[in-house]
Design a protein around this motif. Structure first.
Motif, PDB file in Angstrom:
ATOM      1  N   THR A 200       0.844  -1.192   0.000  1.00 16.77           N
ATOM      2  CA  THR A 200       0.000   0.000   0.000  1.00 16.77           C
ATOM      3  C   THR A 200       0.879   1.242   0.000  1.00 16.77           C
ATOM      4  O   THR A 200       1.680   1.439   0.923  1.00 16.77           O
ATOM      5  CB  THR A 200      -0.940   0.039   1.214  1.00 16.77           C
ATOM      6  OG1 THR A 200      -1.795  -1.104   1.171  1.00 16.77           O
ATOM      7  CG2 THR A 200      -1.791   1.297   1.201  1.00 16.77           C
ATOM      8  N   ILE A 201       0.743   2.047  -1.043  1.00 16.35           N
ATOM      9  CA  ILE A 201       1.485   3.302  -1.157  1.00 16.35           C
ATOM     10  C   ILE A 201       0.641   4.392  -0.510  1.00 16.35           C
ATOM     11  O   ILE A 201      -0.495   4.647  -0.944  1.00 16.35           O
ATOM     12  CB  ILE A 201       1.756   3.652  -2.631  1.00 16.35           C
ATOM     13  CG1 ILE A 201       2.449   2.483  -3.336  1.00 16.35           C
ATOM     14  CG2 ILE A 201       2.587   4.917  -2.739  1.00 16.35           C
ATOM     15  CD1 ILE A 201       2.532   2.651  -4.844  1.00 16.35           C
ATOM     16  N   ARG A 202       1.158   5.042   0.506  1.00 17.38           N
ATOM     17  CA  ARG A 202       0.405   6.074   1.223  1.00 17.38           C
ATOM     18  C   ARG A 202       0.822   7.451   0.710  1.00 17.38           C
ATOM     19  O   ARG A 202       2.007   7.784   0.699  1.00 17.38           O
ATOM     20  CB  ARG A 202       0.627   5.942   2.725  1.00 17.38           C
ATOM     21  CG  ARG A 202       0.287   4.540   3.232  1.00 17.38           C
ATOM     22  CD  ARG A 202       0.075   4.452   4.713  1.00 17.38           C
ATOM     23  NE  ARG A 202      -0.162   3.082   5.131  1.00 17.38           N
ATOM     24  CZ  ARG A 202      -1.329   2.444   5.041  1.00 17.38           C
ATOM     25  NH1 ARG A 202      -2.382   3.087   4.540  1.00 17.38           N
ATOM     26  NH2 ARG A 202      -1.450   1.190   5.447  1.00 17.38           N
ATOM     27  N   LEU A 203      -0.183   8.228   0.305  1.00 20.92           N
ATOM     28  CA  LEU A 203       0.039   9.502  -0.364  1.00 20.92           C
ATOM     29  C   LEU A 203      -0.598  10.649   0.402  1.00 20.92           C
ATOM     30  O   LEU A 203      -1.634  10.487   1.058  1.00 20.92           O
ATOM     31  CB  LEU A 203      -0.559   9.476  -1.778  1.00 20.92           C
ATOM     32  CG  LEU A 203      -0.150   8.333  -2.708  1.00 20.92           C
ATOM     33  CD1 LEU A 203      -1.043   8.310  -3.930  1.00 20.92           C
ATOM     34  CD2 LEU A 203       1.300   8.494  -3.123  1.00 20.92           C
ATOM     35  N   ALA A 225       4.199  10.299  -2.235  1.00 23.84           N
ATOM     36  CA  ALA A 225       4.223   9.196  -1.279  1.00 23.84           C
ATOM     37  C   ALA A 225       5.045   9.560  -0.048  1.00 23.84           C
ATOM     38  O   ALA A 225       6.135  10.119  -0.165  1.00 23.84           O
ATOM     39  CB  ALA A 225       4.787   7.944  -1.931  1.00 23.84           C
ATOM     40  N   TYR A 226       4.515   9.219   1.125  1.00 24.94           N
ATOM     41  CA  TYR A 226       5.240   9.458   2.367  1.00 24.94           C
ATOM     42  C   TYR A 226       5.486   8.167   3.159  1.00 24.94           C
ATOM     43  O   TYR A 226       6.226   8.181   4.148  1.00 24.94           O
ATOM     44  CB  TYR A 226       4.498  10.459   3.254  1.00 24.94           C
ATOM     45  CG  TYR A 226       3.163   9.961   3.783  1.00 24.94           C
ATOM     46  CD1 TYR A 226       3.087   9.289   4.996  1.00 24.94           C
ATOM     47  CD2 TYR A 226       1.990  10.166   3.070  1.00 24.94           C
ATOM     48  CE1 TYR A 226       1.876   8.828   5.494  1.00 24.94           C
ATOM     49  CE2 TYR A 226       0.772   9.721   3.553  1.00 24.94           C
ATOM     50  CZ  TYR A 226       0.720   9.044   4.757  1.00 24.94           C
ATOM     51  OH  TYR A 226      -0.488   8.587   5.228  1.00 24.94           O
ATOM     52  N   PHE A 233       7.726   8.288  -5.190  1.00 19.45           N
ATOM     53  CA  PHE A 233       6.532   8.185  -6.027  1.00 19.45           C
ATOM     54  C   PHE A 233       5.701   9.460  -5.938  1.00 19.45           C
ATOM     55  O   PHE A 233       5.487  10.008  -4.863  1.00 19.45           O
ATOM     56  CB  PHE A 233       5.673   6.998  -5.586  1.00 19.45           C
ATOM     57  CG  PHE A 233       4.430   6.803  -6.428  1.00 19.45           C
ATOM     58  CD1 PHE A 233       4.474   6.016  -7.562  1.00 19.45           C
ATOM     59  CD2 PHE A 233       3.240   7.425  -6.088  1.00 19.45           C
ATOM     60  CE1 PHE A 233       3.340   5.833  -8.343  1.00 19.45           C
ATOM     61  CE2 PHE A 233       2.105   7.255  -6.857  1.00 19.45           C
ATOM     62  CZ  PHE A 233       2.152   6.456  -7.994  1.00 19.45           C
ATOM     63  N   MET A 234       5.215   9.941  -7.096  1.00 18.18           N
ATOM     64  CA  MET A 234       4.282  11.054  -7.115  1.00 18.18           C
ATOM     65  C   MET A 234       3.375  10.935  -8.325  1.00 18.18           C
ATOM     66  O   MET A 234       3.643  10.157  -9.252  1.00 18.18           O
ATOM     67  CB  MET A 234       4.999  12.404  -7.114  1.00 18.18           C
ATOM     68  CG  MET A 234       5.683  12.801  -8.387  1.00 18.18           C
ATOM     69  SD  MET A 234       6.232  14.539  -8.367  1.00 18.18           S
ATOM     70  CE  MET A 234       4.660  15.416  -8.324  1.00 18.18           C
ATOM     71  N   GLY A 263       4.588   7.873 -11.157  1.00 16.42           N
ATOM     72  CA  GLY A 263       5.708   6.945 -11.106  1.00 16.42           C
ATOM     73  C   GLY A 263       6.740   7.353 -10.089  1.00 16.42           C
ATOM     74  O   GLY A 263       6.560   8.329  -9.344  1.00 16.42           O
ATOM     75  N   GLY A 264       7.842   6.618 -10.055  1.00 17.89           N
ATOM     76  CA  GLY A 264       8.903   6.842  -9.097  1.00 17.89           C
ATOM     77  C   GLY A 264       8.789   5.903  -7.910  1.00 17.89           C
ATOM     78  O   GLY A 264       7.843   5.125  -7.789  1.00 17.89           O
TER      79      GLY A 264
END
Length: 486
Positions: A200-203, A225-226, A233-234, A263-264
């Protein structure tokens, strides 16, 4: 007063250096810009670019525009100008990130929009290898706005006073949301650095919407992303939607669809192009303020990367710059002038810690937008990209609060302090999973009615990395007031 300007979306196909990927396809580079006209011909503004095709998904930049338009007939015009900025990413040979992008175009004005195309040249000149000439194409849409000088800040006027003034016109509706979003990666191509699928990518980010009718709107959304994966990632999305209200306008359902670049952070997003359908439910908390929850999807057209998205946000609606409402369910009693600052600055990080490379200074170009809560307190949002110091892929997306003093040293200087926090990463800078905090103290000097010079000293600290740097910045602040109807 009215400020004339235009929004612009452009596209160019950049030949990539064949260093890491043999016969690498061109990078499709697309930008979103807003420019203001300084007179009938000269313009300036800001733009953000992202990779949408090729193999460099996650490549982003931010920069300053300047140009000159000259009509050579009633409809045809010449447009020459340049873009200077910073950024990079996706393992591309971007060097420190600084680049120039001049252009010379021929355009045709269709009244409600215009098209132009021509020659452009890109050069990541701070030890980068990306450079070359290419054709660019662009669409421009006139986008003007009314404003008042900052002397009007926080002054309140009755609806009767406004109807007897130049503000007796139709109001425009906007919405600003600060949100926390999550991407659960249901499919992702594995890479040698990290397995993304199942994570899970948290943004954290913001969304700005402009309503064309009571129901239809367009929006732009930016996230970084943090937590969840390594930093970097953004995403940047542009889209539209439909707004349905019920329960006496206390509850809203919004259907949205957007396209953009992302991406990133080790995510293989192919060329970077993404699509995102989404549905949101909002519930009113108090005047103009709603809490929002959303559920949607983010995916590449090839479906090499797919993610289920869900999140929560705090949203503020405002009706601005007009005493007349076209919505029969709205009534206005008064209007108050609120201030907005657009700040372009250059940050200098001293001894910015790297993951692998030796420690050295880093520089970045930064855009900060402040919305005044009152004369002294403001909400801030900031995005930044490295442009010198061997960290071209580094970027930040931050939000926070600030406080401004009363005028000192005559009437032209104010002190301020602010605390920002959010996502940062890339460029081999040691930010862990991406969460940073960034307090600062500074001053601003009023040059004229809309421009200020600005400087600050502060400290940036990564929660999960070794980055801990003193920083200094210098910038220019474009400020004005708008009429917020109540």
């Amino acid at each position: 007063m009215k400020q004339k300007g235009f929004a612009k979306i452009d596209y160019l196909s950049i030949v990539m250096p064949e260093v890491e990927i043999p016969n690498e396809p061109n990078m499709g580079f697309s930008g979103i810009h807003y420019n203001i006209l300084l007179n009938k011909s000269f313009y300036t503004g800001l733009g953000i670019y992202g990779s949408v095709t090729g193999k460099r998904g996650g490549f982003f930049t931010l920069g300053l525009n300047a140009g000159y338009k000259k009509f050579i007939s009633e409809k045809f015009y010449l447009d020459t100008g340049f873009h200077f900025g910073g950024g990079g990413g996706a393992g591309a040979k971007d060097g420190g990130g600084a680049f120039i992008l001049p252009h010379f175009n021929l355009g045709y004005d269709f009244k409600y929009f215009s098209l132009n195309t021509g020659y452009s040249y890109v050069n990541f000149f701070d030890e980068g290898l990306i450079k070359g000439s290419q054709i660019n194409v662009a669409i421009e849409i006139p986008l003007n706005y009314d404003y008042a000088e900052n002397q009007a800040l926080e002054k309140t006027y009755s609806i009767q006073q406004l109807r007897n003034s130049s503000w007796n016109q139709k109001s425009k509706t906007n919405a600003l949301m600060l949100h926390l979003n999550n991407l659960y990666a249901t499919r992702a191509i594995p890479n040698k650095e990290e397995i993304i699928q199942g994570k899970t990518i948290r943004l954290a980010g913001f969304e700005f919407a402009n309503y064309f009718t009571d129901n239809w709107f367009a929006f732009v959304k930016v996230d970084g992303a943090y937590s969840g994966i390594r930093a970097g990632f953004m995403d940047v999305f542009l889209g539209g939607g439909y707004h349905f209200s019920f329960n006496k306008r206390r509850t809203n359902i919004l259907g949205k669809f957007s396209i953009g670049a992302a991406g990133g952070g080790g995510v293989d997003s192919d060329g970077g192009f993404m699509i995102s359908p989404d549905i949101s439910i909002e519930q009113k908390l108090f005047d103009h303020t709603f809490i929002s929850i959303n559920k949607g999807y983010v995916l590449t057209p090839s479906k090499d990367f797919t993610a289920s998205s869900y999140g929560i946000g705090l949203k503020y609606y405002l009706d601005r710059n007009g005493a007349i409402t076209t919505n029969e369910n709205k009534t206005f009693n008064s209007g108050i002038f609120k201030g907005v600052d657009f700040i372009l600055k250059q940050d200098w990080y001293f001894d910015a810690k790297r993951i692998e490379n030796p420690t050295e200074d880093m520089h970045q170009i930064s855009l900060q937008i402040n919305f005044d809560i009152n004369k002294y307190l403001y909400i801030a949002g900031q995005t930044s990209f490295a442009n010198f110091g061997n960290a071209g892929a580094y970027g930040e997306g931050l939000i926070g609060l600030g406080f401004k003093s009363k005028n000192i040293i005559g009437i032209n200087t104010r002190l301020f302090t602010q605390l920002l926090a959010g996502a940062a990463g890339g460029g081999n800078i040691s930010t862990g999973q991406g969460l940073i905090i960034k307090p600062s103290l500074g001053f601003e000097y009023q040059v004229n009615k809309t421009l200020k010079l600005r400087s600050a000293l502060g400290y940036v600290k990564a929660k999960g990395g070794t980055l801990g740097s003193t920083f200094l910045n210098l910038g220019i602040n474009y400020n004005f007031s708008f009429l917020n109807m109540k």
